[in-house]
Design a protein around this motif. Structure first.
Motif, PDB file in Angstrom:
ATOM      1  N   ALA A  46       1.177  -1.411   0.491  1.00 25.87           N
ATOM      2  CA  ALA A  46      -0.503   0.184   0.252  1.00 25.87           C
ATOM      3  C   ALA A  46       0.891   1.204   0.440  1.00 25.87           C
ATOM      4  N   LEU A  47       1.745   1.008   0.670  1.00 24.05           N
ATOM      5  CA  LEU A  47       3.188   2.560   0.555  1.00 24.05           C
ATOM      6  C   LEU A  47       3.463   2.701  -0.657  1.00 24.05           C
ATOM      7  N   ALA A  48       3.669   1.480  -1.127  1.00 27.70           N
ATOM      8  CA  ALA A  48       4.804   1.223  -2.482  1.00 27.70           C
ATOM      9  C   ALA A  48       3.191   1.875  -3.677  1.00 27.70           C
ATOM     10  N   LYS A  49       2.355   2.069  -3.543  1.00 26.29           N
ATOM     11  CA  LYS A  49       1.300   2.226  -4.567  1.00 26.29           C
ATOM     12  C   LYS A  49       0.693   3.814  -4.028  1.00 26.29           C
ATOM     13  N   ALA A  50       1.027   4.276  -2.785  1.00 23.37           N
ATOM     14  CA  ALA A  50       0.548   5.592  -2.357  1.00 23.37           C
ATOM     15  C   ALA A  50       2.085   6.444  -3.122  1.00 23.37           C
TER      16      ALA A  50
END
Length: 224
Positions: free
Chosen positions: A49-53
């Protein structure tokens, strides 16, 4: 560059506050703060989720190599957190409390109708007892007055015990000796009328309470 430093760098580069990043990842702001301080490590699903954000890959996020352009560019400063009033009540707590009260009213509101019906029944009973008591009292007083010759007297005329009262009154009227009307008649009518009003009000309140209880009970048992 360590993982916590990269999270801080990418967040500032994306111009996201800790609250905004936490909302996108699905965690609390405190969790994001611990990640950036190195006090905690995000789980695998949170890394995705962090990488996507941030718009990067998980490999770039986990790699200890400095992000491209990190030396030439300085991440913009973090916006100051929005002001929050001290000791502000939690909105969700208020919503839960009001929702609970609403459910209780919807489920047990029919008891209010029962209470109204019982109040009406009590008033009707009081009115009935009052009417019976007043009737008995004035009846006794009337008998006492009749035994003493009435208010206007019988004018010395005596009747047989078998003579009907209507015939007695007719004879006395023909002789001009009809007894005067009792002064208690108006008082008796007032008290008996008042008792009758109480009975009517009580019965109407009883009926209204029953209708209200049935309506609220049916409404409370309906599925949302």
């Amino acid at each position: 560059m360590k993982l916590n430093e990269k999270i801080l760098y990418y967040r500032k580069a994306a111009k996201l506050s800790q609250e905004e990043l936490a909302a996108q990842v699905g965690v609390s702001r405190q969790a994001v703060s611990k990640w950036e301080l190195g006090d905690a490590t995000p789980e695998v699903d949170k890394l995705l989720a962090l990488a996507k954000a941030f718009g990067v890959t998980t490999d770039e996020l986990l790699s200890e190599a400095d992000p491209a352009g990190s030396k030439e560019q300085t991440p913009p400063p973090e916006d100051p957190p929005a002001y929050t009033a001290p000791n502000a009540p939690a909105r969700d707590t208020f919503d839960k409390a009001t929702g609970l009260i609403g459910r209780l009213i919807q489920r047990y509101g029919w008891l209010l109708g029962v209470r109204v019906a019982l109040s009406g029944l009590g008033v009707a009973i009081i009115g009935a007892l009052a009417r019976w008591g007043f009737g008995a009292m004035f009846g006794t007083v009337g008998q006492m007055m009749d035994s003493m010759g009435g208010f206007g007297g019988m004018g010395g005329v005596e009747f047989s015990p078998n003579t009907p009262p209507e015939l007695q009154r007719q004879i006395l009227e023909e002789l001009g000796l009809a007894p005067a009307a009792s002064p208690l008649g108006g008082i008796e009518g007032f008290f008996l009328g008042f008792a009758t009003v109480l009975i009517v009000i009580g019965l109407l309140t009883l009926l209204a309470g029953i209708v209200l209880a049935v309506y609220l009970y049916q409404k409370g048992t309906q599925k949302p």
